[in-house]
Design a protein around this motif. Structure first.
Motif: not given
Length: 401
Positions: A62, A65, A207, A209, A270, A359, A361, A378-380, A382
């Protein structure tokens, strides 16, 4: 369903990881923990792609960032250890053009600790142009700094990669991606890529949201919060209030730092294979949690740079209010140190180092305990940096020692 391995002594990590899915905070994610050379946690679960339902598997990588920055910074440290440049010498000794506009006294230490004053590019840069590290480095070399290098610090969210990456490019003749492949990931057998090949992109998590119930929305409109209480207005001089105001101001240094180049202009952002191949050295690393934790395992063991080099690199060069993010941050050379933007349990405050990612990580090593941890979802979320999901895992890992 959570799969993988967890040592019974670290069952608290499995519980924290599982709870995140049960609370609906995760789509897909992985967490890995080493204690010394022993893998004590290697867990994954959920879906790698919500659209297709493709499951997250053991070898699912994944995008991590800004966890990338620690790998880029380590590459620069390795070249310094080999004697190819002097961390304390002026940047102009190996990058003559960098001395323009009042930066002639800036050092590599300033570049690696977010002190050089170039957090934002001075003109809009298209995403395609940003794929050329030499071109972006030339723009930064010509720019005037936002502050005199060495007098303040501020998070260089995107430009850090091209600045630190220029050390790698000029001293090794290779991009960060090629250097990491040849000198770190390849020799150590790590599934870690700063610029992913197509076969890796095919198995990379997509990824997404996340949707969250905003329990504070009515409070911001003047009504009660979910607890029934009416919160007090935020002090405009509070660092968090300043940070929020910065995000609302399109011309703020905060927005100029995080929003240029604007990745959202690229279809899929991304997730676009173009971005995953490009390997921007500040945020473009594609990796599994196991490989990223393995990177810190090998750092702690002295397999990448010497233990002496590492101990010097994690010394806090700066700490306190961040000129870009307003809240307190702290950096060594290439690594975040515990602060409001890199929260660790108290047990790790003096000895932990690593980096968070947009996000949610996180990647971390601890010099005293020998702990190495990485978590990639992979769930972004805030969060600009780190987040509560990562902190719960860190808390559980430290409690298991």
């Amino acid at each position: 369903m959570i799969e993988g391995h967890c040592d019974p002594a670290f069952e608290a990590v499995r519980t924290a990881f599982t709870d995140g899915f049960e609370r609906g905070e995760e789509f897909g994610a992985a967490v890995a923990v080493y204690l010394g050379d022993r893998c004590v946690v290697d867990l994954w679960g959920g879906v790698a792609d919500r659209r297709s339902g493709r499951p997250w598997e053991r070898d699912t990588p994944c995008l991590a960032f800004s966890c990338t920055k620690a790998v880029t910074g380590t590459s620069a440290l390795l070249l310094a250890e080999r004697g190819l440049y002097d961390l304390a010498a002026p940047v102009t000794s190996w990058w003559p053009e960098f001395g323009a506009a009042g930066k002639e006294a800036a050092t590599a230490e300033h570049l690696l600790s977010h002190q050089v004053g170039l957090p934002a590019l001075s003109r809009d840069v298209p995403v395609a142009e940003a794929h050329d590290p030499a071109a972006v480095a030339a723009l930064l070399a010509a720019q005037a700094p936002e502050w005199k290098p060495g007098t303040a610090h501020g998070y260089h969210a995107l430009t850090y990669g091209w600045l630190a990456g220029e050390i790698v490019r000029r001293c090794s003749g290779r991009t960060v991606g090629a250097f990491v492949r040849d000198e770190i990931a390849g020799p150590l057998g790590l599934d870690l890529h700063v610029g992913a090949p197509d076969d890796v992109i095919e198995r990379t998590a997509r990824l997404s949201a996340g949707r969250k119930v905003d329990k504070g929305a009515s409070a911001r409109k003047g009504g009660p919060s979910a607890t029934g209480e009416v919160p007090r207005p935020m002090n405009p001089n509070d660092p968090l209030a300043k940070m929020m105001a910065g995000f609302r101001d399109p011309d703020s240094l905060l927005n100029r730092t995080f929003g240029n180049p604007d990745i959202n202009r690229l279809p899929g952002g991304n997730n676009n294979p173009e971005m995953l191949r490009a390997g921007w050295p500040a945020l473009g690393m594609v990796t599994t949690a196991r490989a990223l934790a393995g990177f810190y395992r090998d750092l702690l063991a002295g397999r990448i740079v010497s233990r002496t080099t590492l101990r010097d690199a994690v010394v806090r060069r700066v700490a306190g209010p961040d000129r870009v993010m307003y809240i307190d941050s702290s950096f060594g050379l290439g690594f975040m140190r515990p602060s409001l933007v890199f929260l660790t349990p108290k047990a790790g405050w003096d000895s932990a180092f690593g980096h968070t990612g947009l996000g949610g990580s996180i990647s971390l090593g601890d010099i005293e305990s020998g702990l190495a941890l990485a978590y990639i979802p992979n769930r972004m979320g805030d969060e600009v940096s780190g987040g509560v999901r990562a902190y719960r895992l860190l808390e559980a890992a430290y409690a298991s020692l």
